[in-house]
Design a protein around this motif. Sequence first.
Motif, PDB file in Angstrom:
ATOM      1  N   TYR A 156       0.857  -1.188   0.000  1.00 49.32           N
ATOM      2  CA  TYR A 156       0.000   0.000   0.000  1.00 49.32           C
ATOM      3  C   TYR A 156       0.895   1.241   0.000  1.00 49.32           C
ATOM      4  O   TYR A 156       1.780   1.385   0.840  1.00 49.32           O
ATOM      5  CB  TYR A 156      -0.894   0.004   1.243  1.00 49.32           C
ATOM      6  CG  TYR A 156      -1.884   1.143   1.270  1.00 49.32           C
ATOM      7  CD1 TYR A 156      -3.146   0.995   0.731  1.00 49.32           C
ATOM      8  CD2 TYR A 156      -1.538   2.374   1.841  1.00 49.32           C
ATOM      9  CE1 TYR A 156      -4.062   2.042   0.749  1.00 49.32           C
ATOM     10  CE2 TYR A 156      -2.438   3.425   1.856  1.00 49.32           C
ATOM     11  CZ  TYR A 156      -3.698   3.258   1.308  1.00 49.32           C
ATOM     12  OH  TYR A 156      -4.587   4.302   1.314  1.00 49.32           O
ATOM     13  N   TYR A 200      -6.597   3.198  -5.919  1.00 50.56           N
ATOM     14  CA  TYR A 200      -7.411   3.488  -4.745  1.00 50.56           C
ATOM     15  C   TYR A 200      -8.425   4.610  -4.990  1.00 50.56           C
ATOM     16  O   TYR A 200      -9.362   4.798  -4.202  1.00 50.56           O
ATOM     17  CB  TYR A 200      -6.548   3.815  -3.527  1.00 50.56           C
ATOM     18  CG  TYR A 200      -5.786   5.118  -3.591  1.00 50.56           C
ATOM     19  CD1 TYR A 200      -6.407   6.336  -3.370  1.00 50.56           C
ATOM     20  CD2 TYR A 200      -4.412   5.134  -3.844  1.00 50.56           C
ATOM     21  CE1 TYR A 200      -5.716   7.528  -3.409  1.00 50.56           C
ATOM     22  CE2 TYR A 200      -3.701   6.320  -3.887  1.00 50.56           C
ATOM     23  CZ  TYR A 200      -4.355   7.513  -3.670  1.00 50.56           C
ATOM     24  OH  TYR A 200      -3.661   8.690  -3.716  1.00 50.56           O
ATOM     25  N   ASP A 204     -11.766   0.064  -3.680  1.00 48.79           N
ATOM     26  CA  ASP A 204     -11.401  -0.146  -2.288  1.00 48.79           C
ATOM     27  C   ASP A 204     -10.585  -1.430  -2.204  1.00 48.79           C
ATOM     28  O   ASP A 204     -11.103  -2.520  -2.452  1.00 48.79           O
ATOM     29  CB  ASP A 204     -12.656  -0.259  -1.437  1.00 48.79           C
ATOM     30  CG  ASP A 204     -12.357  -0.519   0.036  1.00 48.79           C
ATOM     31  OD1 ASP A 204     -11.162  -0.518   0.405  1.00 48.79           O
ATOM     32  OD2 ASP A 204     -13.306  -0.727   0.808  1.00 48.79           O
ATOM     33  N   THR A 206      -9.616  -3.094   0.202  1.00 47.77           N
ATOM     34  CA  THR A 206     -10.063  -4.048   1.218  1.00 47.77           C
ATOM     35  C   THR A 206     -11.192  -4.938   0.710  1.00 47.77           C
ATOM     36  O   THR A 206     -11.572  -5.910   1.368  1.00 47.77           O
ATOM     37  CB  THR A 206     -10.534  -3.324   2.491  1.00 47.77           C
ATOM     38  OG1 THR A 206     -11.670  -2.520   2.194  1.00 47.77           O
ATOM     39  CG2 THR A 206      -9.424  -2.447   3.053  1.00 47.77           C
ATOM     40  N   ASP A 217       2.209  -1.646   4.554  1.00 50.67           N
ATOM     41  CA  ASP A 217       1.810  -0.253   4.417  1.00 50.67           C
ATOM     42  C   ASP A 217       3.080   0.585   4.353  1.00 50.67           C
ATOM     43  O   ASP A 217       3.720   0.840   5.367  1.00 50.67           O
ATOM     44  CB  ASP A 217       0.941   0.167   5.603  1.00 50.67           C
ATOM     45  CG  ASP A 217       0.512   1.631   5.521  1.00 50.67           C
ATOM     46  OD1 ASP A 217       0.884   2.299   4.544  1.00 50.67           O
ATOM     47  OD2 ASP A 217      -0.186   2.098   6.438  1.00 50.67           O
ATOM     48  N   LYS A 221      -0.538   4.788   6.365  1.00 49.95           N
ATOM     49  CA  LYS A 221      -1.870   5.392   6.325  1.00 49.95           C
ATOM     50  C   LYS A 221      -3.003   4.386   6.495  1.00 49.95           C
ATOM     51  O   LYS A 221      -4.173   4.756   6.426  1.00 49.95           O
ATOM     52  CB  LYS A 221      -2.056   6.159   5.013  1.00 49.95           C
ATOM     53  CG  LYS A 221      -1.189   7.409   4.904  1.00 49.95           C
ATOM     54  CD  LYS A 221      -1.510   8.187   3.645  1.00 49.95           C
ATOM     55  CE  LYS A 221      -0.681   9.470   3.566  1.00 49.95           C
ATOM     56  NZ  LYS A 221      -0.995  10.252   2.336  1.00 49.95           N
ATOM     57  N   THR A 222      -2.687   3.106   6.667  1.00 52.81           N
ATOM     58  CA  THR A 222      -3.742   2.126   6.897  1.00 52.81           C
ATOM     59  C   THR A 222      -3.645   1.614   8.330  1.00 52.81           C
ATOM     60  O   THR A 222      -2.710   1.934   9.056  1.00 52.81           O
ATOM     61  CB  THR A 222      -3.621   0.929   5.928  1.00 52.81           C
ATOM     62  OG1 THR A 222      -2.427   0.200   6.237  1.00 52.81           O
ATOM     63  CG2 THR A 222      -3.582   1.388   4.486  1.00 52.81           C
ATOM     64  N   LYS A 223      -4.617   0.800   8.708  1.00 53.65           N
ATOM     65  CA  LYS A 223      -4.606   0.196  10.033  1.00 53.65           C
ATOM     66  C   LYS A 223      -4.672  -1.316   9.914  1.00 53.65           C
ATOM     67  O   LYS A 223      -5.315  -1.851   9.012  1.00 53.65           O
ATOM     68  CB  LYS A 223      -5.781   0.715  10.872  1.00 53.65           C
ATOM     69  CG  LYS A 223      -5.695   2.193  11.187  1.00 53.65           C
ATOM     70  CD  LYS A 223      -6.866   2.634  12.057  1.00 53.65           C
ATOM     71  CE  LYS A 223      -6.773   4.121  12.393  1.00 53.65           C
ATOM     72  NZ  LYS A 223      -7.907   4.560  13.238  1.00 53.65           N
ATOM     73  N   ALA A 227      -6.853  -4.038   7.356  1.00 50.92           N
ATOM     74  CA  ALA A 227      -6.212  -4.964   6.432  1.00 50.92           C
ATOM     75  C   ALA A 227      -6.322  -6.424   6.858  1.00 50.92           C
ATOM     76  O   ALA A 227      -6.116  -7.327   6.045  1.00 50.92           O
ATOM     77  CB  ALA A 227      -4.735  -4.587   6.290  1.00 50.92           C
ATOM     78  N   SER A 239       4.092  -2.137   8.866  1.00 49.24           N
ATOM     79  CA  SER A 239       3.888  -0.735   8.509  1.00 49.24           C
ATOM     80  C   SER A 239       5.119   0.087   8.830  1.00 49.24           C
ATOM     81  O   SER A 239       5.831  -0.199   9.800  1.00 49.24           O
ATOM     82  CB  SER A 239       2.688  -0.171   9.280  1.00 49.24           C
ATOM     83  OG  SER A 239       2.615   1.234   9.165  1.00 49.24           O
TER      84      SER A 239
END
Length: 299
Positions: A156, A200, A204, A206, A217, A221-223, A227, A239
Amino acid sequence: MKAVIYERYGSADVLTLQDIAKPVPKNDEVLIRIHATSVTPGDWRMRKADPFLARLFNGLFKPKRVKVLGFELAGVIEEVGKDVKSFKPGDAVFAFCGLRFGGYAEYQCLRESAVIALKPTNMTFEQAATVPLGSLTALSFLRRGKIAAGQKVLIYGASGSVGTFAVQLAKHFGTEVTTVCSTSNIDLVKSLGADKTVDYLKEDFTALDVKFDIIFDAVGKTKKAIAQKLLKPNGRYVSVNGQAKPTKQDLTFIKELIEADKLTSVIDRTYSLDDIQNAHRYVEQFRKRGNVSVRVATE
Protein backbone atom coordinates in the motif's frame (compact mmCIF):
# COMPACT_ATOMS: atom_id res chain seq x y z
CA MET A 1 31.97 24.88 4.54
CA LYS A 2 28.46 25.55 3.26
CA ALA A 3 25.56 23.88 5.08
CA VAL A 4 21.82 24.31 5.39
CA ILE A 5 21.01 25.20 9.00
CA TYR A 6 17.77 25.62 10.90
CA GLU A 7 17.68 27.44 14.24
CA ARG A 8 13.94 27.18 14.93
CA TYR A 9 11.06 24.87 14.08
CA GLY A 10 8.67 25.90 11.35
CA SER A 11 8.04 26.09 7.61
CA ALA A 12 10.67 25.58 4.91
CA ASP A 13 11.57 29.25 5.36
CA VAL A 14 13.59 28.38 8.48
CA LEU A 15 16.19 26.59 6.33
CA THR A 16 19.14 28.87 5.51
CA LEU A 17 22.44 28.26 3.71
CA GLN A 18 25.32 29.34 5.95
CA ASP A 19 29.07 28.93 6.47
CA ILE A 20 29.96 26.65 9.38
CA ALA A 21 33.12 24.90 10.52
CA LYS A 22 34.27 21.92 8.48
CA PRO A 23 34.19 18.77 10.65
CA VAL A 24 37.36 16.89 11.59
CA PRO A 25 37.19 13.07 11.66
CA LYS A 26 37.89 11.22 14.91
CA ASN A 27 40.12 8.16 14.94
CA ASP A 28 37.24 5.84 13.98
CA GLU A 29 35.58 8.19 11.48
CA VAL A 30 35.72 9.07 7.80
CA LEU A 31 35.30 12.58 6.40
CA ILE A 32 33.02 12.57 3.36
CA ARG A 33 32.86 15.33 0.78
CA ILE A 34 29.16 15.19 0.00
CA HIS A 35 28.09 15.25 -3.64
CA ALA A 36 24.37 14.66 -3.13
CA THR A 37 21.69 14.15 -0.50
CA SER A 38 17.88 13.95 -0.50
CA VAL A 39 14.72 15.31 1.06
CA THR A 40 12.63 12.73 2.91
CA PRO A 41 9.49 13.00 5.05
CA GLY A 42 11.75 12.49 8.07
CA ASP A 43 13.62 15.68 7.18
CA TRP A 44 10.61 17.97 6.95
CA ARG A 45 8.97 16.39 9.99
CA MET A 46 12.08 17.07 12.07
CA ARG A 47 12.15 20.62 10.70
CA LYS A 48 8.54 21.20 11.78
CA ALA A 49 8.80 19.11 14.97
CA ASP A 50 5.87 17.05 13.66
CA PRO A 51 5.11 14.89 15.57
CA PHE A 52 5.69 16.79 18.81
CA LEU A 53 7.89 13.95 20.09
CA ALA A 54 10.60 15.29 17.77
CA ARG A 55 11.07 18.09 20.29
CA LEU A 56 11.93 15.59 23.01
CA PHE A 57 14.77 14.37 20.80
CA ASN A 58 15.99 17.64 19.33
CA GLY A 59 15.05 20.35 21.83
CA LEU A 60 11.74 21.43 23.31
CA PHE A 61 11.72 25.02 22.09
CA LYS A 62 14.32 25.03 19.31
CA PRO A 63 16.68 22.58 17.56
CA LYS A 64 19.69 21.72 19.70
CA ARG A 65 21.00 18.25 18.89
CA VAL A 66 20.47 18.42 15.10
CA LYS A 67 20.71 21.65 13.14
CA VAL A 68 21.82 20.19 9.79
CA LEU A 69 19.22 17.83 8.34
CA GLY A 70 19.72 15.15 5.67
CA PHE A 71 19.07 11.46 6.41
CA GLU A 72 21.24 10.08 3.60
CA LEU A 73 24.12 11.05 1.36
CA ALA A 74 26.57 10.05 -1.34
CA GLY A 75 30.06 11.42 -1.81
CA VAL A 76 33.79 10.80 -1.75
CA ILE A 77 35.92 10.08 1.30
CA GLU A 78 38.43 12.88 1.72
CA GLU A 79 40.12 11.81 4.96
CA VAL A 80 40.08 8.84 7.35
CA GLY A 81 40.89 8.52 11.04
CA LYS A 82 43.98 6.55 12.05
CA ASP A 83 41.94 3.51 13.15
CA VAL A 84 39.87 3.20 9.96
CA LYS A 85 40.67 0.04 7.98
CA SER A 86 37.86 -0.54 5.47
CA PHE A 87 37.83 2.81 3.66
CA LYS A 88 40.46 5.08 2.14
CA PRO A 89 40.59 8.59 0.69
CA GLY A 90 39.09 8.66 -2.78
CA ASP A 91 36.47 5.97 -2.13
CA ALA A 92 33.04 6.86 -3.51
CA VAL A 93 30.45 5.91 -0.88
CA PHE A 94 26.79 6.22 0.03
CA ALA A 95 25.41 6.18 3.54
CA PHE A 96 22.42 6.28 5.86
CA CYS A 97 23.11 8.96 8.48
CA GLY A 98 20.18 8.03 10.68
CA LEU A 99 19.35 10.37 13.55
CA ARG A 100 22.78 11.92 13.23
CA PHE A 101 21.50 13.58 10.03
CA GLY A 102 24.03 15.97 8.41
CA GLY A 103 23.51 15.42 4.68
CA TYR A 104 22.67 19.07 3.93
CA ALA A 105 26.31 20.15 3.98
CA GLU A 106 29.48 19.98 1.95
CA TYR A 107 31.12 17.61 4.46
CA GLN A 108 30.06 15.09 7.07
CA CYS A 109 31.91 12.72 9.39
CA LEU A 110 30.59 9.21 9.96
CA ARG A 111 31.96 6.31 11.95
CA GLU A 112 33.51 3.48 9.99
CA SER A 113 30.95 1.21 11.69
CA ALA A 114 28.01 3.33 10.50
CA VAL A 115 25.64 2.26 7.71
CA ILE A 116 28.02 3.20 4.93
CA ALA A 117 29.21 1.29 1.85
CA LEU A 118 30.97 1.82 -1.44
CA LYS A 119 28.69 3.55 -3.95
CA PRO A 120 27.15 1.34 -6.63
CA THR A 121 29.33 1.65 -9.72
CA ASN A 122 26.31 1.98 -12.02
CA MET A 123 24.74 4.93 -10.21
CA THR A 124 25.47 8.64 -10.15
CA PHE A 125 25.93 10.32 -6.78
CA GLU A 126 22.48 11.86 -7.09
CA GLN A 127 20.90 8.45 -7.65
CA ALA A 128 22.89 6.75 -4.89
CA ALA A 129 22.05 9.45 -2.34
CA THR A 130 18.34 8.58 -2.59
CA VAL A 131 18.81 4.86 -1.97
CA PRO A 132 19.70 4.15 1.69
CA LEU A 133 16.65 5.30 3.65
CA GLY A 134 13.91 4.04 1.34
CA SER A 135 15.54 0.75 0.36
CA LEU A 136 16.71 -0.17 3.86
CA THR A 137 13.30 0.64 5.32
CA ALA A 138 11.58 -1.51 2.70
CA LEU A 139 14.04 -4.36 3.22
CA SER A 140 13.68 -4.25 7.00
CA PHE A 141 9.89 -4.46 7.01
CA LEU A 142 9.64 -7.08 4.27
CA ARG A 143 12.01 -9.25 6.28
CA ARG A 144 9.94 -8.56 9.39
CA GLY A 145 6.99 -9.90 7.43
CA LYS A 146 9.05 -13.06 6.79
CA ILE A 147 9.01 -12.64 3.03
CA ALA A 148 9.63 -15.81 1.01
CA ALA A 149 9.36 -17.01 -2.58
CA GLY A 150 5.88 -17.94 -3.75
CA GLN A 151 4.03 -15.60 -1.38
CA LYS A 152 1.41 -13.01 -2.28
CA VAL A 153 2.39 -9.53 -1.13
CA LEU A 154 0.30 -6.35 -1.12
CA ILE A 155 2.11 -3.01 -0.95
CA TYR A 156 0.00 0.00 0.00
CA GLY A 157 1.52 3.31 -1.09
CA ALA A 158 3.71 1.73 -3.75
CA SER A 159 4.73 4.92 -5.56
CA GLY A 160 6.68 6.62 -2.77
CA SER A 161 10.32 6.10 -1.86
CA VAL A 162 9.80 3.08 0.40
CA GLY A 163 7.06 1.72 -1.85
CA THR A 164 9.06 1.79 -5.10
CA PHE A 165 11.93 -0.03 -3.43
CA ALA A 166 9.52 -2.48 -1.76
CA VAL A 167 7.98 -3.48 -5.10
CA GLN A 168 11.39 -4.28 -6.57
CA LEU A 169 12.63 -6.10 -3.47
CA ALA A 170 9.45 -8.18 -3.19
CA LYS A 171 9.88 -9.27 -6.80
CA HIS A 172 13.52 -10.09 -6.13
CA PHE A 173 12.42 -12.41 -3.34
CA GLY A 174 10.13 -14.25 -5.78
CA THR A 175 6.70 -13.07 -4.68
CA GLU A 176 3.54 -12.05 -6.51
CA VAL A 177 3.10 -8.33 -5.91
CA THR A 178 -0.14 -6.38 -5.79
CA THR A 179 0.21 -2.62 -5.39
CA VAL A 180 -2.17 0.09 -4.22
CA CYS A 181 -1.58 3.56 -5.69
CA SER A 182 -3.30 6.36 -7.60
CA THR A 183 -4.20 6.32 -11.29
CA SER A 184 -1.20 8.43 -12.30
CA ASN A 185 1.27 6.00 -10.74
CA ILE A 186 -0.01 2.69 -12.10
CA ASP A 187 2.39 2.65 -15.07
CA LEU A 188 5.29 3.43 -12.75
CA VAL A 189 4.68 0.53 -10.37
CA LYS A 190 4.08 -1.83 -13.28
CA SER A 191 7.44 -0.81 -14.74
CA LEU A 192 9.04 -1.78 -11.40
CA GLY A 193 7.56 -5.27 -11.57
CA ALA A 194 4.10 -5.10 -9.96
CA ASP A 195 1.96 -8.04 -11.08
CA LYS A 196 -1.37 -6.46 -10.20
CA THR A 197 -2.44 -2.94 -9.34
CA VAL A 198 -5.32 -1.38 -7.44
CA ASP A 199 -6.24 2.24 -8.14
CA TYR A 200 -7.41 3.49 -4.75
CA LEU A 201 -9.22 6.38 -6.44
CA LYS A 202 -11.54 3.90 -8.14
CA GLU A 203 -11.48 0.78 -5.98
CA ASP A 204 -11.40 -0.15 -2.29
CA PHE A 205 -8.47 -2.50 -1.86
CA THR A 206 -10.06 -4.05 1.22
CA ALA A 207 -12.80 -5.43 -1.06
CA LEU A 208 -10.32 -7.62 -2.96
CA ASP A 209 -11.29 -11.27 -3.12
CA VAL A 210 -7.78 -12.56 -2.36
CA LYS A 211 -5.68 -13.36 0.70
CA PHE A 212 -2.11 -12.17 1.20
CA ASP A 213 0.89 -13.51 3.09
CA ILE A 214 2.17 -9.97 3.71
CA ILE A 215 0.47 -6.59 3.64
CA PHE A 216 3.02 -3.79 3.79
CA ASP A 217 1.81 -0.25 4.42
CA ALA A 218 4.69 1.73 2.93
CA VAL A 219 3.22 5.14 3.86
CA GLY A 220 1.71 4.52 7.28
CA LYS A 221 -1.87 5.39 6.32
CA THR A 222 -3.74 2.13 6.90
CA LYS A 223 -4.61 0.20 10.03
CA LYS A 224 -3.99 -3.45 10.81
CA ALA A 225 -7.63 -3.93 11.76
CA ILE A 226 -8.72 -2.78 8.29
CA ALA A 227 -6.21 -4.96 6.43
CA GLN A 228 -6.66 -7.98 8.68
CA LYS A 229 -9.42 -9.58 6.63
CA LEU A 230 -7.13 -9.75 3.60
CA LEU A 231 -4.44 -11.70 5.43
CA LYS A 232 -4.01 -15.46 5.29
CA PRO A 233 -4.26 -17.24 8.67
CA ASN A 234 -0.51 -16.88 9.23
CA GLY A 235 -0.21 -13.66 7.24
CA ARG A 236 1.60 -10.60 8.57
CA TYR A 237 0.81 -6.89 8.49
CA VAL A 238 3.80 -4.52 8.64
CA SER A 239 3.89 -0.73 8.51
CA VAL A 240 6.47 2.01 8.27
CA ASN A 241 4.96 3.37 11.46
CA GLY A 242 7.22 0.84 13.15
CA GLN A 243 10.97 1.20 13.57
CA ALA A 244 13.58 -0.10 11.15
CA LYS A 245 17.13 -0.86 12.26
CA PRO A 246 19.29 -1.07 9.13
CA THR A 247 22.84 -2.42 9.18
CA LYS A 248 25.99 -1.96 7.15
CA GLN A 249 25.48 -5.49 5.79
CA ASP A 250 21.99 -4.53 4.60
CA LEU A 251 23.37 -1.58 2.61
CA THR A 252 26.02 -3.81 1.05
CA PHE A 253 23.24 -6.21 0.02
CA ILE A 254 21.34 -3.30 -1.57
CA LYS A 255 24.50 -2.21 -3.40
CA GLU A 256 24.91 -5.70 -4.86
CA LEU A 257 21.31 -5.76 -6.10
CA ILE A 258 21.78 -2.37 -7.77
CA GLU A 259 24.97 -3.47 -9.50
CA ALA A 260 23.16 -6.61 -10.68
CA ASP A 261 20.48 -4.34 -12.24
CA LYS A 262 17.81 -5.77 -9.92
CA LEU A 263 17.12 -2.54 -8.07
CA THR A 264 17.00 1.11 -9.05
CA SER A 265 15.98 4.43 -7.55
CA VAL A 266 13.05 6.40 -8.94
CA ILE A 267 13.87 10.10 -8.84
CA ASP A 268 11.01 12.56 -9.21
CA ARG A 269 12.96 15.83 -9.04
CA THR A 270 16.46 17.12 -8.36
CA TYR A 271 17.21 20.40 -6.60
CA SER A 272 20.40 22.27 -5.75
CA LEU A 273 21.41 22.77 -2.12
CA ASP A 274 20.67 26.49 -2.29
CA ASP A 275 17.11 25.64 -3.37
CA ILE A 276 16.48 23.33 -0.40
CA GLN A 277 13.45 25.33 0.74
CA ASN A 278 11.55 24.54 -2.45
CA ALA A 279 12.63 20.91 -2.25
CA HIS A 280 11.10 20.69 1.23
CA ARG A 281 7.91 22.42 0.10
CA TYR A 282 7.49 19.92 -2.71
CA VAL A 283 8.06 16.82 -0.60
CA GLU A 284 5.71 18.12 2.07
CA GLN A 285 2.85 18.10 -0.46
CA PHE A 286 2.80 14.25 -0.41
CA ARG A 287 2.87 14.19 -4.21
CA LYS A 288 6.36 12.97 -5.00
CA ARG A 289 6.95 9.77 -6.97
CA GLY A 290 9.87 7.86 -5.57
CA ASN A 291 12.57 10.21 -4.35
CA VAL A 292 13.75 13.82 -4.43
CA SER A 293 17.51 14.30 -4.72
CA VAL A 294 19.58 17.34 -3.81
CA ARG A 295 22.79 18.23 -5.62
CA VAL A 296 25.47 19.43 -3.19
CA ALA A 297 28.60 19.36 -5.38
CA THR A 298 29.28 18.75 -9.04
CA GLU A 299 30.50 15.24 -9.82
